[in-house]
Design an enzyme around this catalytic site. Structure first.
Site, PDB file in Angstrom:
ATOM      1  N   CYS A   2       0.832  -1.197   0.000  1.00 23.77           N
ATOM      2  CA  CYS A   2       0.000   0.000   0.000  1.00 23.77           C
ATOM      3  C   CYS A   2       0.869   1.249   0.000  1.00 23.77           C
ATOM      4  O   CYS A   2       1.873   1.336   0.685  1.00 23.77           O
ATOM      5  CB  CYS A   2      -0.951   0.080   1.181  1.00 23.77           C
ATOM      6  SG  CYS A   2      -2.050  -1.320   1.311  1.00 23.77           S
ATOM      7  N   ARG A  27       4.174  -0.183  -4.699  1.00 20.49           N
ATOM      8  CA  ARG A  27       3.872  -0.710  -3.369  1.00 20.49           C
ATOM      9  C   ARG A  27       2.581  -1.536  -3.339  1.00 20.49           C
ATOM     10  O   ARG A  27       2.264  -2.174  -2.332  1.00 20.49           O
ATOM     11  CB  ARG A  27       3.747   0.438  -2.365  1.00 20.49           C
ATOM     12  CG  ARG A  27       4.996   1.276  -2.228  1.00 20.49           C
ATOM     13  CD  ARG A  27       4.770   2.397  -1.249  1.00 20.49           C
ATOM     14  NE  ARG A  27       4.589   1.904   0.087  1.00 20.49           N
ATOM     15  CZ  ARG A  27       5.552   1.680   0.959  1.00 20.49           C
ATOM     16  NH1 ARG A  27       6.800   1.920   0.621  1.00 20.49           N
ATOM     17  NH2 ARG A  27       5.297   1.226   2.153  1.00 20.49           N
ATOM     18  N   TRP A  75      -2.464  -2.913  -1.730  1.00 22.59           N
ATOM     19  CA  TRP A  75      -2.046  -4.304  -1.874  1.00 22.59           C
ATOM     20  C   TRP A  75      -2.831  -5.055  -0.818  1.00 22.59           C
ATOM     21  O   TRP A  75      -2.601  -4.896   0.379  1.00 22.59           O
ATOM     22  CB  TRP A  75      -0.540  -4.430  -1.632  1.00 22.59           C
ATOM     23  CG  TRP A  75      -0.006  -5.807  -1.874  1.00 22.59           C
ATOM     24  CD1 TRP A  75       0.400  -6.330  -3.066  1.00 22.59           C
ATOM     25  CD2 TRP A  75       0.201  -6.832  -0.897  1.00 22.59           C
ATOM     26  NE1 TRP A  75       0.834  -7.623  -2.885  1.00 22.59           N
ATOM     27  CE2 TRP A  75       0.725  -7.952  -1.561  1.00 22.59           C
ATOM     28  CE3 TRP A  75      -0.013  -6.918   0.477  1.00 22.59           C
ATOM     29  CZ2 TRP A  75       1.044  -9.138  -0.917  1.00 22.59           C
ATOM     30  CZ3 TRP A  75       0.299  -8.100   1.131  1.00 22.59           C
ATOM     31  CH2 TRP A  75       0.829  -9.200   0.430  1.00 22.59           C
ATOM     32  N   ASN A 101      -1.845   2.070   5.642  1.00 20.34           N
ATOM     33  CA  ASN A 101      -0.909   1.055   5.183  1.00 20.34           C
ATOM     34  C   ASN A 101      -0.474   0.275   6.418  1.00 20.34           C
ATOM     35  O   ASN A 101      -0.011   0.879   7.383  1.00 20.34           O
ATOM     36  CB  ASN A 101       0.296   1.734   4.513  1.00 20.34           C
ATOM     37  CG  ASN A 101       1.464   0.789   4.288  1.00 20.34           C
ATOM     38  OD1 ASN A 101       1.266  -0.408   4.088  1.00 20.34           O
ATOM     39  ND2 ASN A 101       2.667   1.308   4.323  1.00 20.34           N
ATOM     40  N   GLY A 102      -0.648  -1.040   6.412  1.00 19.68           N
ATOM     41  CA  GLY A 102      -0.280  -1.847   7.586  1.00 19.68           C
ATOM     42  C   GLY A 102      -1.373  -2.843   7.882  1.00 19.68           C
ATOM     43  O   GLY A 102      -2.230  -3.116   7.036  1.00 19.68           O
ATOM     44  N   GLU A 487      18.273 -17.082  -7.375  1.00 17.95           N
ATOM     45  CA  GLU A 487      17.820 -15.751  -7.784  1.00 17.95           C
ATOM     46  C   GLU A 487      17.236 -15.785  -9.202  1.00 17.95           C
ATOM     47  O   GLU A 487      16.205 -15.167  -9.476  1.00 17.95           O
ATOM     48  CB  GLU A 487      19.009 -14.775  -7.679  1.00 17.95           C
ATOM     49  CG  GLU A 487      18.751 -13.353  -8.124  1.00 17.95           C
ATOM     50  CD  GLU A 487      17.620 -12.649  -7.395  1.00 17.95           C
ATOM     51  OE1 GLU A 487      17.099 -13.170  -6.407  1.00 17.95           O
ATOM     52  OE2 GLU A 487      17.221 -11.560  -7.858  1.00 17.95           O
ATOM     53  N   LYS A 491      13.391 -14.751 -10.151  1.00 18.04           N
ATOM     54  CA  LYS A 491      13.040 -13.720 -11.143  1.00 18.04           C
ATOM     55  C   LYS A 491      12.018 -14.269 -12.133  1.00 18.04           C
ATOM     56  O   LYS A 491      11.040 -13.615 -12.462  1.00 18.04           O
ATOM     57  CB  LYS A 491      14.283 -13.259 -11.931  1.00 18.04           C
ATOM     58  CG  LYS A 491      15.294 -12.406 -11.206  1.00 18.04           C
ATOM     59  CD  LYS A 491      14.843 -11.013 -10.846  1.00 18.04           C
ATOM     60  CE  LYS A 491      14.155 -10.975  -9.527  1.00 18.04           C
ATOM     61  NZ  LYS A 491      14.857 -10.769  -8.329  1.00 18.04           N
ATOM     62  N   GLU A 494       8.519 -14.743 -10.542  1.00 15.96           N
ATOM     63  CA  GLU A 494       7.842 -13.492 -10.201  1.00 15.96           C
ATOM     64  C   GLU A 494       7.166 -12.829 -11.389  1.00 15.96           C
ATOM     65  O   GLU A 494       6.063 -12.319 -11.263  1.00 15.96           O
ATOM     66  CB  GLU A 494       8.865 -12.478  -9.672  1.00 15.96           C
ATOM     67  CG  GLU A 494       9.302 -12.682  -8.266  1.00 15.96           C
ATOM     68  CD  GLU A 494      10.305 -11.618  -7.876  1.00 15.96           C
ATOM     69  OE1 GLU A 494      11.417 -11.596  -8.455  1.00 15.96           O
ATOM     70  OE2 GLU A 494       9.992 -10.799  -7.015  1.00 15.96           O
ATOM     71  N   HIS A 510      19.717 -36.078  -6.212  1.00 10.92           N
ATOM     72  CA  HIS A 510      19.023 -36.553  -5.006  1.00 10.92           C
ATOM     73  C   HIS A 510      17.509 -36.339  -5.091  1.00 10.92           C
ATOM     74  O   HIS A 510      16.833 -36.340  -4.075  1.00 10.92           O
ATOM     75  CB  HIS A 510      19.592 -35.857  -3.771  1.00 10.92           C
ATOM     76  CG  HIS A 510      21.043 -36.148  -3.564  1.00 10.92           C
ATOM     77  ND1 HIS A 510      21.497 -37.370  -3.136  1.00 10.92           N
ATOM     78  CD2 HIS A 510      22.152 -35.397  -3.789  1.00 10.92           C
ATOM     79  CE1 HIS A 510      22.820 -37.357  -3.079  1.00 10.92           C
ATOM     80  NE2 HIS A 510      23.239 -36.161  -3.474  1.00 10.92           N
ATOM     81  N   LYS A 609       6.331  -4.126  -3.975  1.00 10.54           N
ATOM     82  CA  LYS A 609       7.769  -3.911  -3.847  1.00 10.54           C
ATOM     83  C   LYS A 609       8.225  -3.906  -2.394  1.00 10.54           C
ATOM     84  O   LYS A 609       9.291  -4.383  -2.067  1.00 10.54           O
ATOM     85  CB  LYS A 609       8.093  -2.567  -4.510  1.00 10.54           C
ATOM     86  CG  LYS A 609       9.554  -2.233  -4.552  1.00 10.54           C
ATOM     87  CD  LYS A 609      10.199  -2.900  -5.729  1.00 10.54           C
ATOM     88  CE  LYS A 609      11.705  -2.793  -5.702  1.00 10.54           C
ATOM     89  NZ  LYS A 609      12.341  -3.963  -6.272  1.00 10.54           N
TER      90      LYS A 609
HETATM   91  C1  F6R Z   1      12.357 -10.242  -5.515  1.00 12.79           C
HETATM   92  C2  F6R Z   1      12.003  -9.228  -4.557  1.00 12.79           C
HETATM   93  C3  F6R Z   1      11.686  -9.656  -3.167  1.00 12.79           C
HETATM   94  C4  F6R Z   1      12.479  -8.790  -2.189  1.00 12.79           C
HETATM   95  C5  F6R Z   1      12.051  -9.104  -0.755  1.00 12.79           C
HETATM   96  C6  F6R Z   1      12.872  -8.317   0.246  1.00 12.79           C
HETATM   97  O1  F6R Z   1      12.566  -9.720  -6.781  1.00 12.79           O
HETATM   98  O2  F6R Z   1      11.974  -8.077  -4.867  1.00 12.79           O
HETATM   99  O3  F6R Z   1      11.940 -10.997  -2.972  1.00 12.79           O
HETATM  100  O4  F6R Z   1      13.835  -9.034  -2.375  1.00 12.79           O
HETATM  101  O5  F6R Z   1      10.706  -8.777  -0.589  1.00 12.79           O
HETATM  102  O6  F6R Z   1      12.757  -6.954   0.054  1.00 12.79           O
HETATM  103  P1  F6R Z   1      13.791  -5.933   0.660  1.00 12.79           P
HETATM  104  O7  F6R Z   1      15.107  -6.179   0.038  1.00 12.79           O
HETATM  105  O8  F6R Z   1      13.230  -4.588   0.335  1.00 12.79           O
HETATM  106  O9  F6R Z   1      13.831  -6.187   2.133  1.00 12.79           O
END
Ligand code: F6R
Length: 614
Positions: A2, A27, A75, A101-102, A487, A491, A494, A510, A609
């Site tokens: 949010c 957000r 969100w 937000n929260g 990673e 990606k 996501e 395994h 984000k």
């Molecule tokens: C993946 C991604 C999330 C963040 C995670 C932690 O692309 O963006 O997995 O890495 O939510 O976020 P931060 O780094 O802001 O604590």
């Protein structure tokens, strides 16, 4: 999780609020809304399911006048995304409107109490409880809005950043925070508020970051007043923020994600600026200078993080253990905070977070602090909650990351971790001088080598077209490349919604090997480092089962070319720095597959984000 924005001043509020929401859309983007008090003292609330652009279409023909207002992009946590659950929420009398937000954890108990008193609820959100509670306290006690908010927040358990408008007080916004970020911008005869500084910097560089349980009383033609829940006033600390507006735009790229991938050579240069001096063969992190004793005395490092930052932490473990011979544990912040971890005063806890707002990482920091550990933050967002909660730290300085899938923050985090490990190793004399110098000089070469990797973009875009059919992907790597495999898989999941798993290459036999068939694409990081020969054997095992191998190899590799289905050739570097290059083709592959599949790359479904809820 949010985004909230507010404005009070002499300008029309609506365009400022909408622009602000667009900056905060990373957000959350499942519904959006705005509340404005018109010149005729109408409190108009408009909200709709969908993006901020849907809100813009929704309000055409509506009265959007007024120079005071609040707005929200959501969100969903409690209640599905729909216009009724969108914010702002009215109180029953429709004289108050609130954005939040929260999460209000005790909302069910409060709701029951209010329903028993005749309050009717329209939405299934936790937020509506708060606005009703404020109204209830206000009317039963004949309080002003500030006093009612103070009392209501005293009853609330959970996290909040809120802003409230009152119909009959068109000169005032009351805003408050606890565990969710809130920034107030101070302009000329005007104030702004937002979840972060990005909607504000266009108008003013003077901001106040509210602390937990602080309430901002924002009144037209008055100074900003900050009080706590008991009405004790504090003098707000006004700081100047520097954000380049260009960094908040796409700059000609079709998506923020692609822009941010391509920014990496410049970001890494910025990250190293003033810290690495290649002429003097030196690396300096001010946090290490300031807290040398504490860091050198550490018996153990514990790194806490989530998501991509957790993957960077795994690379940090390799770096610190091999350069400094200090044991390192890597923990998911969400697990660490709810265990009863063994922590003592000789432990250094490193918290890694791009946003600096991740609720689980922040809670892990608070827990470790309460047990006496020394906390070192590695964050990107300047002035965010985690850097403010830690004892010291190093910013990664990669600029605002807006694409929801993290890219440049990862390489920035790995760069800071490399510099940290090198600095400590030199102090502890755990690396030979030639090894130290070789790594330092090669780190300096990384931005140029990253640029060479960017030149592979077209090749990777072509490759992506072949693999859009896939429903599953496997990513394999060993050593420093194992976190890169994780990673790469994250990606892809996501942004393309393709199921993907990352494994240490040797673990495949395994269990996961059972998944390999002629349709299974397997991305193998097989650069000419460390366990190269062993990775070749792993590739052979996949090919024997007809899997499709996409190999990330070192330029000039002739062996893997003969076995793999396709090879992406990267410039040679040191094994400990490999991840700074090998990550990039995986970012580009995920990006292009998602684009080919027509996905919304910058705002993938269900994600946000900044994860400020647990
Ligand atoms: C993946 C991604 C999330 C963040 C995670 C932690 O692309 O963006 O997995 O890495 O939510 O976020 P931060 O780094 O802001 O604590």
């Amino acid at each position: 999780m949010c985004g909230i924005v507010g404005y009070i001043g002499n300008k029309e509020a609506y365009p400022i609020l909408i622009k602000g929401l667009k900056r905060l859309e990373y957000r959350g983007y499942d519904s959006a809304g705005v509340a404005l008090i018109s010149k005729e003292h109408q409190l108009n609330v408009y909200k709709t399911k969908g993006r901020v652009s849907d809100l813009e279409s929704f309000v055409t023909q509506k009265d959007i006048s007024g120079n005071i207002g609040i707005a929200h992009t959501r969100w969903a946590t409690h209640g599905e995304p729909c216009s009724i659950n969108a914010h702002p929420h009215y109180s029953t009398s429709e004289t108050l409107a609130l954005i939040h937000n929260g999460i209000i954890e005790n909302y069910a108990v409060l709701k029951e109490k209010l329903q028993a008193k005749g309050y009717l609820f329209k939405s299934s959100t936790d937020t509506e409880v708060l606005v009703q509670l404020i109204e209830y306290i206000k009317t039963t006690n004949h309080f002003d809005l500030l006093s009612a908010v103070q009392l209501a927040l005293g009853e609330v358990i959970g996290a909040y950043a809120i802003a409230v408008l009152e119909k009959d007080h068109p000169n005032e916004i009351i805003a408050a925070r606890k565990s969710s970020p809130l920034v107030i911008g101070i302009g000329e005869d005007e104030f702004f508020l937002a979840s972060d500084a990005t909607p504000i910097v266009e108008y003013t560089d003077r901001v106040v970051y509210l602390e937990d349980e602080e309430i901002a009383v924002i009144r037209r033609d008055e100074e900003l007043k900050v009080v706590n829940l008991s009405n004790v006033e504090t003098i707000p600390a006004v700081i100047r923020v520097k954000l380049n507006l260009g960094q908040l735009e796409k700059g000609g790229y079709p998506h923020f994600m692609l822009k941010e991938i391509f920014e990496q050579p410049g970001c890494i240069t910025d990250c190293m600026r003033g810290r690495i001096n290649l002429d003097k063969n030196n690396v300096v992190l001010s946090a290490v200078i300031d807290h040398k004793e504490k860091l050198l005395r550490a018996k153990r490092f514990i790194i806490v993080a989530c998501g991509t930052s957790w993957h960077a932490a795994l690379i940090g473990k390799h770096l610190i253990e091999s350069f400094c011979r200090i044991p390192v544990e890597v923990e998911y912040a969400s697990e660490f905070r709810y265990r009863d971890p063994v922590i003592d005063a000789d432990d250094v806890v490193i918290a890694i977070s791009q946003s600096g707002e991740t609720a689980d990482t922040l809670a892990a920091v608070e827990l470790a602090k309460s047990r006496g550990a020394f906390i070192y933050g590695i964050c990107n967002a300047i002035g965010s909650s985690i850097p403010r909660a830690t004892h010291t730290g190093s910013y990664i300085h990669v600029g605002p990351e807006i694409g929801v899938a993290s890219t440049k923050a990862f390489t920035g985090q790995v760069t800071v971790l490399t510099m940290l490990a090198l600095t400590l190793a030199r102090e502890k004399q755990t690396l030979s001088e030639p090894a130290f110098l070789a790594i330092l000089q090669e780190l300096g070469n990384i931005p140029a080598k990253m640029k060479e990797v960017m030149a592979l973009n077209d090749q990777i875009a072509e490759l992506a077209k072949i693999f859009t059919y896939a429903h599953n992907f496997i990513y394999l790597g060993r050593g420093y490349s194992y976190p890169v495999a994780l990673e790469g898989a994250l990606k892809l999941k996501e942004i393309s919604y393709i199921h993907a798993e990352g494994y240490p290459a040797a673990e495949m036999k395994h269990g996961p090997i059972a998944l390999i068939d002629a349709k299974m694409p397997v991305v193998v990081i097989a650069t000419h480092n460390g366990l190269y020969e062993k990775v070749i054997s792993n590739i052979q095992e996949i090919k024997a089962r007809k899997g499709k191998v996409i190999a990330i190899v070192t330029k000039g590799d002739t062996i893997i070319r003969q076995i793999a289905d396709c090879c992406i050739e990267l410039p040679e570097t040191l094994e400990c720095l490999d991840s700074l290059l090998t990550t990039i083709p995986l970012q580009l592959l995920a990006y292009h597959i998602a684009v080919c599949k027509g996905m919304d790359v910058d705002q993938p479904r269900n994600l946000a984000k900044s994860v400020t809820v647990e």
